[in-house]
Scaffold this motif. Sequence first.
Motif, mmCIF file in Angstrom:
data_model
loop_
_atom_site.group_PDB
_atom_site.id
_atom_site.type_symbol
_atom_site.label_atom_id
_atom_site.label_comp_id
_atom_site.label_asym_id
_atom_site.label_seq_id
_atom_site.Cartn_x
_atom_site.Cartn_y
_atom_site.Cartn_z
ATOM 1 N N TYR A 154 12.338 1.928 6.357
ATOM 2 C CA TYR A 154 12.558 2.713 5.149
ATOM 3 C C TYR A 154 12.098 1.970 3.906
ATOM 4 N N LEU A 155 11.727 2.744 2.903
ATOM 5 C CA LEU A 155 11.458 2.171 1.597
ATOM 6 C C LEU A 155 12.171 2.995 0.540
ATOM 7 N N MET A 156 12.492 2.322 -0.558
ATOM 8 C CA MET A 156 13.190 2.983 -1.654
ATOM 9 C C MET A 156 12.632 2.489 -2.978
ATOM 10 N N VAL A 157 12.498 3.428 -3.904
ATOM 11 C CA VAL A 157 12.197 3.113 -5.287
ATOM 12 C C VAL A 157 13.326 3.722 -6.102
ATOM 13 N N SER A 158 13.933 2.905 -6.931
ATOM 14 C CA SER A 158 14.963 3.416 -7.829
ATOM 15 C C SER A 158 14.630 2.991 -9.247
ATOM 16 N N GLU A 159 15.208 3.694 -10.179
ATOM 17 C CA GLU A 159 15.024 3.386 -11.588
ATOM 18 C C GLU A 159 16.394 3.126 -12.188
ATOM 19 N N ALA B 14 0.834 -1.207 0.000
ATOM 20 C CA ALA B 14 0.000 0.000 0.000
ATOM 21 C C ALA B 14 0.869 1.257 0.000
ATOM 22 N N ALA B 15 1.959 1.255 0.765
ATOM 23 C CA ALA B 15 2.855 2.417 0.826
ATOM 24 C C ALA B 15 3.528 2.662 -0.523
ATOM 25 N N PHE B 16 3.988 1.598 -1.184
ATOM 26 C CA PHE B 16 4.600 1.762 -2.508
ATOM 27 C C PHE B 16 3.577 2.275 -3.517
ATOM 28 N N ASN B 17 2.389 1.689 -3.527
ATOM 29 C CA ASN B 17 1.366 2.117 -4.484
ATOM 30 C C ASN B 17 0.882 3.539 -4.219
ATOM 31 N N VAL C 2 12.519 7.598 -4.908
ATOM 32 C CA VAL C 2 12.018 7.874 -3.561
ATOM 33 C C VAL C 2 12.860 7.085 -2.560
ATOM 34 N N PHE C 3 13.276 7.751 -1.521
ATOM 35 C CA PHE C 3 13.869 7.089 -0.356
ATOM 36 C C PHE C 3 13.295 7.806 0.849
ATOM 37 N N LYS C 4 12.531 7.060 1.654
ATOM 38 C CA LYS C 4 11.878 7.732 2.772
ATOM 39 C C LYS C 4 11.576 6.775 3.909
#
Length: 149
Positions: A127-132, A60-63, A144-146
């Motif tokens: 923590y969560l991270m999205v990278s490309e 849910a947090a990622f979406n 995103v890193f938060k």
Amino acid sequence: MEENRMKSICGIDCTNCELSGACSGCAATGGQPFGAECLVVQCCKRGETVLDTLKKKLIAAFNALHIPDMEEVTELNALKGSFANIEYAFPNGQVVKFWDDNRIYLGNQLHKKDSDRCYGIIADEKYLMVSEYSDYGADAEIIVFKRWN
């Protein structure tokens, strides 16, 4: 001896893992198969539903980030940090990694719509991270890193 070597706490079948030669199994190591904590084991030790609850909250947090062109997150997998610990170059030239190579996190790789690039998602209890990135983590950039929890 071989049978005990690969016992897991979470129920994952470790016998087919490509890292089985470098791992003693989480049951034999108290939940630290590579010398660092496993997020999955931590959850399993706290109760049967803890891992599923954590996965649902993280999905849910990622979406909720609503990242353009990122597929909907539907699944998170146990992931050794070294598989996702890409180096990121900052404008000042400093190169940084954010995750412990030996810890087990929850994550996944998603294809970027209409692109040959991917999104890598990874998280722990804080923590969560999205990278490309392109193939094999090339040209990686942090989206995103938060702190999420």
